[in-house]
Design a protein around this motif. Sequence first.
Motif, PDB file in Angstrom:
ATOM      1  N   GLY A 297       9.217   1.527   0.044  1.00  0.00           N
ATOM      2  CA  GLY A 297       9.735   2.870   0.257  1.00  0.00           C
ATOM      3  C   GLY A 297       8.669   3.938   0.171  1.00  0.00           C
ATOM      4  N   GLY A 298       7.491   3.567  -0.359  1.00  0.00           N
ATOM      5  CA  GLY A 298       6.412   4.542  -0.492  1.00  0.00           C
ATOM      6  C   GLY A 298       5.259   4.281   0.445  1.00  0.00           C
ATOM      7  N   GLY A 299       5.451   3.419   1.426  1.00  0.00           N
ATOM      8  CA  GLY A 299       4.400   3.143   2.384  1.00  0.00           C
ATOM      9  C   GLY A 299       3.329   2.231   1.833  1.00  0.00           C
ATOM     10  N   LEU A 300       2.112   2.422   2.360  1.00  0.00           N
ATOM     11  CA  LEU A 300       0.977   1.567   2.042  1.00  0.00           C
ATOM     12  C   LEU A 300      -0.169   2.441   1.529  1.00  0.00           C
ATOM     13  N   SER A 301      -0.668   2.100   0.302  1.00  0.00           N
ATOM     14  CA  SER A 301      -1.750   2.899  -0.291  1.00  0.00           C
ATOM     15  C   SER A 301      -3.058   2.135  -0.225  1.00  0.00           C
ATOM     16  N   ARG A 302      -4.125   2.874   0.154  1.00  0.00           N
ATOM     17  CA  ARG A 302      -5.466   2.284   0.226  1.00  0.00           C
ATOM     18  C   ARG A 302      -6.341   2.886  -0.864  1.00  0.00           C
ATOM     19  N   PHE A 303      -7.024   2.011  -1.626  1.00  0.00           N
ATOM     20  CA  PHE A 303      -7.947   2.440  -2.671  1.00  0.00           C
ATOM     21  C   PHE A 303      -9.342   1.996  -2.258  1.00  0.00           C
ATOM     22  N   SER A 304     -10.243   2.977  -2.166  1.00  0.00           N
ATOM     23  CA  SER A 304     -11.614   2.676  -1.757  1.00  0.00           C
ATOM     24  C   SER A 304     -12.543   3.696  -2.374  1.00  0.00           C
ATOM     25  N   SER A 305     -13.816   3.589  -2.046  1.00  0.00           N
ATOM     26  CA  SER A 305     -14.788   4.552  -2.570  1.00  0.00           C
ATOM     27  C   SER A 305     -14.536   5.951  -2.031  1.00  0.00           C
ATOM     28  N   ASP A 306     -13.739   6.048  -0.980  1.00  0.00           N
ATOM     29  CA  ASP A 306     -13.381   7.358  -0.430  1.00  0.00           C
ATOM     30  C   ASP A 306     -12.208   7.979  -1.161  1.00  0.00           C
ATOM     31  N   GLY A 307     -11.639   7.260  -2.122  1.00  0.00           N
ATOM     32  CA  GLY A 307     -10.485   7.780  -2.843  1.00  0.00           C
ATOM     33  C   GLY A 307      -9.225   6.998  -2.514  1.00  0.00           C
ATOM     34  N   VAL A 308      -8.089   7.640  -2.756  1.00  0.00           N
ATOM     35  CA  VAL A 308      -6.785   7.017  -2.528  1.00  0.00           C
ATOM     36  C   VAL A 308      -6.109   7.708  -1.348  1.00  0.00           C
ATOM     37  N   ARG A 309      -5.599   6.912  -0.419  1.00  0.00           N
ATOM     38  CA  ARG A 309      -4.875   7.469   0.721  1.00  0.00           C
ATOM     39  C   ARG A 309      -3.633   6.633   0.963  1.00  0.00           C
ATOM     40  N   THR A 310      -2.528   7.301   1.276  1.00  0.00           N
ATOM     41  CA  THR A 310      -1.264   6.616   1.530  1.00  0.00           C
ATOM     42  C   THR A 310      -0.907   6.729   3.007  1.00  0.00           C
ATOM     43  N   PHE A 311      -0.525   5.607   3.593  1.00  0.00           N
ATOM     44  CA  PHE A 311      -0.107   5.550   5.000  1.00  0.00           C
ATOM     45  C   PHE A 311       1.400   5.350   5.042  1.00  0.00           C
TER      46      PHE A 311
END
Length: 1019
Positions: free
Chosen positions: A386-400
């Motif tokens: 229900g909250g999509g897909l979150s990416r954690f990387s050296s660029d920070g956190v982003r949710t798709f």
Amino acid sequence: MLKSCFCVAAILSVLLLAGISGYSQQFATPSSSSIFDLARPSLTRFTNTDGLPVNGVTAIERDSRGFIWFGTQDGGAVFNGHEFKVVNMPDRIISNSIRDIFISGDDTVWFATDGGGVHALKGGDWVTYNKKSGLGSDQTRAVLETIENDRSKILWVGRRDGLSRFAGGKWENFDDKTGLPDKRVRSLLEVVGDDGKSAVWVGTYGGVVVWNGKEKKVYNNENGLPGKVIFDMMQVNDESGGKTIWVATEKGPASFKNGKWTSYSEVSPALSGAARSLGATQRVDGTTTLWFGLDPGGLAFLEKGKWRFVTDKEGLPNTSVFAISETGTKDGSIWMANLGAGVTRLERSGWRTIDDSNGLENTIVFGVSESVDSSGIRSHWVATYGGGLSRFSSDGVRTFTQSNGLPSDFVQALYTKKDGDFERLYVGTEKGFGFMNNGRFKSIVMPEGNGRNEIWKITEATGEGEKGFWVGTNGGLVWVSPDHDVTRIDPSMEVVSVRDVLETKNPNGGVDLWVGSYQKGLLHRSNGKWRSYTTVDGLPTNRVYSVAEIKSGDSHQIWAATGGGIAFMDLEKDDGKFEAVSSEASSILPSDRTYKVFQDRKDRIYVTTNRGVARIVPNSSGDVRSYASYIFTTKDGLPNDECVSGASYVDSKGMVWIGTVGGAAVLDVENEYDDTDAEPLFLEQVLIGGESRDLSKNPVIDYEDNEVVFEYVMPAGFRESATRYRTQLVGLDDTPTAWTTEHRREFSYIPGGDFVFKVWAMDAAGNQSGPLEVEFRVLAPWWQRWWAILLFVLAVALVVGTIAYMVSRYRYKRMLEIERVRTRIATDLHDDVGASLSKISILSEVLAHGENDFEEEDRKSLFSIAETSRDVVGSMSDMVWAINPQRDNFRDAVQRMRGFAGEVFNAKGIDYEFDVPEDEKAFPLGVDLRRQLYLVFKESVNNAAKHSGCEKVKIELKRENGELFLRVADNGTGFESNGDGSGNGLRNMTSRAEAVGGSLDIDSKPGEGTTVTLRMPGG
């Protein structure tokens, strides 16, 4: 307050996922290149609801046993690994507020109180020093004990208004007029120099005073310290072999080495504020970690030259840390006291958590994966429901989300495929299938059909033949080509809801396909043919969430996680049968609702459930039920015990990821320490009659006080809830008890005798300690002594003999009375009733034969009366014989039976034989047995004489195995016997036999005669 170098254990392993050796800068720094660094550490909090006196904790110390002592604003407490026990000060009315704890080399626990002086506790005995005994004042703040070269002890007490020194039985008191830069003393430390000589460092509100016994030297903010208020001090051994002194000031921590002070405010603003407490731990590989309690700022630690921070964002109750202590575990875990919030234990071998505090839009995690993009940036992906897909990387956190091309925000499956120099992420949602392409998601059209857009599994085909993907949907198994534009579905799988897909190599070198379904069990395709495994084949249920190939040593198995437990099949046996393992049948599982099975790089097996995660360690037996298991729960750092179906992953660093309904959990298994040493086992106390007793000094227990309670403990700094105990009271218990979490055993009564109490302990890793043995004796009560028992025996024998004699006399009298009554009845029946009946019979016959005017019918009636009277006389004769006590023996019964047989058979001209052993004729036979025996015999003889048409009858009567045995056999015409006792005569015979506990058997066939066999108790 820590006063020396502490040796603890393994540190929180925070490796850079990009392959850089070392650690990240901060736990909570969003730009960290490691998602593990971003994860919230495992914290366990204890408050007054867990047994602390109050939540205002001011001091923490660990003793040599591993017990943790806490000083609070209202008394002390000791944690033994299971529970907190409150320790109030001897004069708690005056002051129960503890400011410092110091534990000396002989395990004496010293308490510095605010208004009550100092108290020493050893072996349950208290000693108090206060102003009345020579202490400068009762407002104490710190305690230290040092030992001189002559082994004499010196006690140092830091006061609110000075310093006190106790040596040779005398107190010396010092203040700002006698060398202290400020009379307010807050901390004390014994420092041992490189030359082996020691000095006492005194931390005051005006700096540090170094006292080596001859001179005093002052350090403050004018000669290198960042601040002059000294809250805490410690000395640590450097990895290079040197020594460094650390102090905590109101303007941050500072270190002293080679005569030079270093401050660390430039590292972070948090290190320029007040540092309240210090600590040091050392993990099993020798890595030293320095800990700093900040106010505010939370917790900071320095390890391998890198600083990191833990704040309320990572789970601390607040950012004011007033005390720190080691836990004693090998992973470098610590205890800390937060202002007004009890104590918190940071467990560095526990699970860490990624949840909404790290940027997840939803904490129900359905999957974790990682990928490397074309720029070389490594990312971790967390799929939520229900909250999509979150990416954690050296660029920070982003949710798709759907706005970025996701088919749905409910993401249920992830898969990363190597694609040239980078890795491509594939995503399955509840409304479609797609992949990441240039920062957006592109959909892959699935075949039409109900449920085929609800994706539960994505896996790459790695076997022989055409390459592509297997996609498990709610509407069947779908094949997707590498170009994404050719899709097809296996017709045999159209109606199957697929939850997992696995490829394995078969013995022929081909590829087998295993499909876990939601309704139809486990499906297996080999050599082009499908086979289904269901409950008929050993699965606990037909709901299969996961299937895995498990290899360990020579063992090669298929495991299935189902809604009713796990099931496994040995591929080497190939018998087509699964063996089920449930939580009820085995302790390796916490629940039967199992979601996912997989292995880590150390071949340990993980099973996720709705009640935690089981980590199972295989052994050489191959018997799953005998495998060792540990159950991870929220007590080990899981965000929630409820795991999510299919949500697990082992990343490129070997770290294990689990999706739960409370977030994603990660465990760095590569840096876990091998715990092979059991902690010591201690007998805390023995309560006898409610009072503590040292049985080593007085091992004899009086019978009046033999309510005994044994309390024992094996301290554990981590996972103490998994510690188990078993006991045995040798002399009362034949075998030890089962393992249990109970750390006390109570005996409400122990009989007199010699006993040995034994106790064993086992920690979470399966390491055992013990047995610890306690020998003691329980005195027998006076009435169990030999002389009392002898008197009792004589008295009881006398009483029993008297009663037996009286009962015997009474029974004898009653038997005589009954015999007299029976004799009188028999005599009356024979003399009176018998004579009268005979008279009636004679008169009736006389009248019938006389010359009179009677009609023929009247004469027949008179003859009938005479006949009936004679029959009654005969029956009465039998009754008289039966009740006559003079006939209560086997001999009389035989005589009467022989007489009756002769009378009947001689009249009919029937040859008969009556066989009775001579030595069986003279034993008692009760009236009822004798009567029923005779009547059954009489009926048998009459039947043979009147109905069988026989020429010969054989009668056998004897005793056999405590029974009377009667057989009447004729050679007559016989009859068809159906065993139901048809006919009144036969039914009466059967009833008579059963009335005395016997049995009757009638064996007859047409033309073969009849045999009547009676068995009844007697003799």
